[in-house]
Every structure is written in C-alpha cells, then in structure tokens.
Design an enzyme around this catalytic site. Structure first.
Site, mmCIF file in Angstrom:
data_model
loop_
_atom_site.group_PDB
_atom_site.id
_atom_site.type_symbol
_atom_site.label_atom_id
_atom_site.label_comp_id
_atom_site.label_asym_id
_atom_site.label_seq_id
_atom_site.Cartn_x
_atom_site.Cartn_y
_atom_site.Cartn_z
ATOM 1 N N PHE A 111 -1.375 7.536 11.806
ATOM 2 C CA PHE A 111 -1.593 8.923 11.394
ATOM 3 C C PHE A 111 -2.902 9.487 11.945
ATOM 4 O O PHE A 111 -3.205 10.672 11.765
ATOM 5 C CB PHE A 111 -1.640 9.014 9.864
ATOM 6 N N HIS A 171 -2.607 16.895 -3.297
ATOM 7 C CA HIS A 171 -3.085 17.022 -1.923
ATOM 8 C C HIS A 171 -2.872 18.423 -1.343
ATOM 9 O O HIS A 171 -3.328 18.711 -0.232
ATOM 10 C CB HIS A 171 -2.387 15.999 -1.015
ATOM 11 N N TYR A 174 0.818 -1.212 0.000
ATOM 12 C CA TYR A 174 0.000 0.000 0.000
ATOM 13 C C TYR A 174 0.855 1.266 0.000
ATOM 14 O O TYR A 174 1.779 1.421 0.794
ATOM 15 C CB TYR A 174 -0.930 0.064 1.222
ATOM 16 N N ARG A 223 -12.069 33.331 45.593
ATOM 17 C CA ARG A 223 -11.933 32.274 46.586
ATOM 18 C C ARG A 223 -11.592 30.924 45.961
ATOM 19 O O ARG A 223 -10.906 30.090 46.570
ATOM 20 C CB ARG A 223 -13.243 32.176 47.373
ATOM 21 N N TYR A 279 -16.584 33.607 44.312
ATOM 22 C CA TYR A 279 -15.901 32.402 43.815
ATOM 23 C C TYR A 279 -14.689 32.726 42.932
ATOM 24 O O TYR A 279 -13.695 32.000 42.942
ATOM 25 C CB TYR A 279 -16.867 31.543 43.006
ATOM 26 N N GLU A 302 -11.864 6.089 4.219
ATOM 27 C CA GLU A 302 -11.489 6.810 5.429
ATOM 28 C C GLU A 302 -12.796 7.255 6.090
ATOM 29 O O GLU A 302 -13.210 8.409 6.002
ATOM 30 C CB GLU A 302 -10.561 7.958 5.069
ATOM 31 N N ASN A 361 1.566 11.900 5.174
ATOM 32 C CA ASN A 361 0.962 11.218 6.321
ATOM 33 C C ASN A 361 1.692 11.690 7.579
ATOM 34 O O ASN A 361 2.916 11.784 7.595
ATOM 35 C CB ASN A 361 1.114 9.709 6.191
#
Length: 493
Positions: free
Chosen positions: A327, A84, A54, A281, A278, A411, A196
C-alpha cells in the site's frame, strides 16, 4: 459498452475509454472464481488458526497487538471505515472518484484481498449507476494506502456519508433505499481491503496522464504555429541534428513540428536572422523531455492500477497471508512529482513563446494589435500566463521528499503521495490554460501575417479555432475568450 473486469492487464487508455464512454462493467467468470476462492480460504483460515492475523483478528496500525474476538470482527471493519473517514478540503472531481471506484474494483478482483463477492458487486452497482461518493482532496499520507479518502469513498456502501446521484448530492442511506439495496455488512478483513490501497493517488495520476498526453500533442502543434508566425527557422527540427542525440521524445517532437508545418509558405521563406530564441529552437529538447517523462510515469502508473495494493495480501494457493507494504505510495509518489515538474516546464516554455509574440519583433505589432497604445491588446494575457506558471513552479516542490510519522510511530515513513497526486492535477490544468493562451496569441499573430499562409493543416485548425475565438481588432474583455480557448483545446482530441 461493457468491460469485463479480469486479471488481464488494463491500459490507461482503456480506463479513459471506459470513463469517457460511459461504459458499464461486470466481473469476468475468472475474477468471480478468484474472489470466492480467496474469501473461502480466509474464512477457513480464521477458524483453524490459533494465532492472530494482522487486521483480520487484530486492531490496526499500532493497535496490531490487540486481538479481537470472533463476535466483533464485523464491527471492527465497520468501525475502521467510519473512524478513518477524515477527508478535508475541496471535493475530488467526480471523474476522478469514478476512476477510484473502477481501480478499487480492479484491485479487489485479483483474488488476493479476501473480500466478499457481494461487496465487489455492490461497488460495481455504484459505478454502473453513476453513484459517485463524496471524497475530499486532503487527508491521505499515501502510505497505509489512501486511508482517509478511500474511507469516505466507501462510507456510502454502508449507508453512511454522501454521494452524488442523478445530479444531486444526497445522503447515501436515501440512495440505497431508492435503489432497493441494503447497506453492506462487512466481514473480517473487508474494511482493511477497502481502505488500504493507492486508488486515490493512482486515479489522480491516471486522470493527469490522460490529459497530459493530449496536451503534449497540442503543445507541439501550438508551438509549430507560434514558430511559423514568429518567422522562425525550421532547421533545428531536422532529423540529422536530432538523431545525433537520440532521446525518443526529442525525435518525436522534431518530426511532429515538421509535419504540422508541411506546406507553409511562411516557414520556407528566406530568413534574415540566423537563429531563434531557445523557447522556439529548443522545442525538441524541452517538449521531448516532457514526452519521455510522461512515458515513464505512464508505465509506472499502469503497473500500479494492475496490482492489488491492500494489506495483508492473501495467497490461497500458497496457504500464505503476508502483512507487508504494497500500500506504500512511494513508487508512484516519486513518479507523480517528476511529472509535475515536467508539465510545469511545458507551461514555462510556452509562456516564453507568448512573450516573444507580443514583443513587437520580426514584423509583428506590439501586443498583437493594429493600434497599440489606444489598445493594450494581448499585453495582459501574458501576465496571466506568467502568474499561472509561477504558481506551477511553486507546486513543483516534491511532497514525496517529506515524511511525517503516524500511528504512534508504527507508520514511521510515509510517501505523502496524496499531495503529489492533487498538485499534479493542478499543474496539468495550469499547463492547459497557458497553452490555451499561447494558441490565443498565435492565432492572432497569424491573422496579422496575412496574406501569408501557414500549412494547410494549421490553416484548417485556425479556421476551427476562429469559430470559437474571434480575431481581436479593438480591446475587449479577454477572460471569456481565454476560457473558450481552453474549451477548444479540451474538445480537440
């Protein structure tokens, strides 16, 4: 200074030192040997292997079933980077991009990625010469790694895209020619190794954590000053009451506030009121919870930057190539969303202290000016703080709880950690602005308490602050003074 990249553990503080100190980096002999051994193993494996691997001899994502011929393996990797590079929106700050370069170099140096030594060394050349690729904030799903932003970061290695060099945004091809470098020719697996990975997410996280560590320290100091000028009580910060609920951050905060107020004549004078709101405190409980969250998230991110996160992962010694999911950004996406919430809370409690200081209670004049009415004084800085806090609250919705499938459903579950990363940084920046406004108010309130004095430490800090931000007698333009207050905090390490 030179830092030698090696498989040894690198702390987030050391990353900060490398980036802020302008250090150069180079590979250790062990890292060189690991990179070369892994590349040789992969080359030999491709020659002898009779089945597809792959991303090395196949397409990517849902195209993993399409085998690629040996003559096209280099083109496959270059096409991957170009196709990409789909980043959108605002540019990523150059400091974060430089952390991205550093952490990607670190990830490749473990010898599990199969890249050429020359590729890693060219990335080091970029880092050492402050050649900062143009990267955009939007585009990562945080699951096949940070594909789009890492593609934009790596384009200049191929002589494509743009980068900042010597203060100018320029075409990468021109920069390479000026440096006398040839564009890289990627070989099998390299494009995938570069794209990746979680370096966009984790570098944003590193940047946010380093800043948040400073802010949590400053929040205690600012909160202590606010407590004092509000004429608050010190008893809620004693060891006894905090030790019975011993969260580490709670004890650290209580002790820090007491330390900052040692020697104050205001804190130890008799009080008419039996307790404080608060926001004063409960500083040990709220600031402390933020500290504990920050410690946890810091440990998660430190693990991440010391790990190879590309795919497939190569193990030469075991004769193993595994296509898996290191990844995937889920471990750090959840942590970043958690820290976003914590830092938003730090700003929220700070804004409440701001509000109390301008409210005309406990002997302080309304809006912290001698002549309210004619002067609005510190009325609107509180508005600004409230607006910023509101924005941060909106950014607390966790993007890691969403997933939109991609790549034809190959994916099918993603982390959306890229969005977790960018909004974390926005909330950290927002928190710094709110704390700066609190300090602006607290310093004014201290001047209005004269001739009383706070602790020697805080008096010294107040004097340093007054060199940048003046006392406000009559109304003036506030935005530049708030900006100066932010600048004071950013330089107060």
């Amino acid at each position: 200074m030179i830092h030698h990249i090696s498989p040894k553990h690198l702390t987030l503080d050391r990353i900060g030192e490398i980036i802020d100190g302008g250090w150069k980096i180079e590979l250790s002999p062990e890292a060189v040997a690991r990179i070369e051994r892994c590349r040789k193993y992969l080359d030999d494996k491709i020659k002898e292997c009779d089945h597809p691997i792959y991303g090395i001899t196949t397409g990517f994502g849902s195209l993993c079933n399409i085998s690629i011929g040996a003559d096209d393996l280099s083109k496959l990797q270059q096409n991957l980077v170009m196709s990409h590079a789909c980043g959108c929106g605002e540019e990523v700050d150059s400091r974060i991009v430089k952390i991205m370069l550093l952490t990607k170099i670190m990830s490749l140096s473990f010898g599990n990625s199969g890249v050429q030594l020359s590729t890693v060394r060219r990335m080091i050349d970029f880092f050492n010469n402050d050649i900062i690729p143009v990267v955009y904030r939007q585009g990562s799903l945080g699951a096949s790694g940070d594909l789009a932003p890492l593609a934009n970061m790596c384009l200049p290695l191929l002589g494509l895209g743009e980068a900042y060099f010597r203060g100018e945004r320029r075409n990468a091809a021109d920069i390479l020619r000026e440096m006398g470098w040839e564009p890289l020719t990627l070989v099998s697996k390299e494009g995938l190794a570069l794209l990746n990975g979680t370096q966009f997410m984790s570098s944003h996280a590193v940047n946010a954590i380093l800043k948040a560590r400073r802010l949590v320290r400053q929040a205690d100091k600012i909160g202590a000053l606010s407590l004092d000028v509000f004429d608050g009580r010190i008893e809620p910060f004693g060891d006894e009451v905090n030790a019975v609920r011993p969260h580490p951050g709670q004890l650290l905060t209580a002790r820090a506030v007491r330390r900052h107020l040692e020697g104050s004549e205001i804190i130890c004078r008799p009080k008419k009121h039996v307790q404080d709101p608060y926001s004063f405190r409960c500083m040990p409980q709220v600031h402390g919870a933020v500290k504990d969250t920050l410690a946890y998230v810091g440990s998660v991110i430190e693990t991440e930057v010391n790990s190879p996160t590309d795919n497939p992962t190569i193990f030469p010694e075991e004769d193993l190539i595994v296509s898996a999911g290191n990844f995937h950004g889920e471990p750090i996406a959840l942590a970043m969303d958690f820290l976003t919430l914590a830092m938003s809370e730090l700003s929220s409690i700070s804004e409440r202290r701001i509000y109390r200081l301008i409210s005309g209670g406990r002997g302080l004049p309304s809006f912290l000016v001698a002549k309210p009415g004619l002067n609005s004084g510190f009325m609107i800085p509180q508005y600004a703080a409230a607006s910023i806090v509101n924005q941060s609250k909106g950014l607390c919705w966790p993007t890691s709880c969403d997933s939109i499938p991609s790549s034809q459903d190959q994916e099918d579950h993603v982390s959306m950690g890229g969005n977790s990363a960018t909004k974390l940084n926005q909330v950290v920046d927002n928190t710094e602005r709110v704390l700066a406004i609190e300090l602006f108010n607290a310093a004014q309130a201290l001047d209005l308490r004269r001739p009383l004095r706070t602790s020697p430490e805080l008096e010294q800090w107040h004097s340093e602050y007054r060199r940048q931000v003046p006392y406000i007698d009559n109304d003036t333009v506030m935005s530049p003074l708030i900006a100066e207050s932010v600048k004071f905090l950013s330089s107060d390490k």
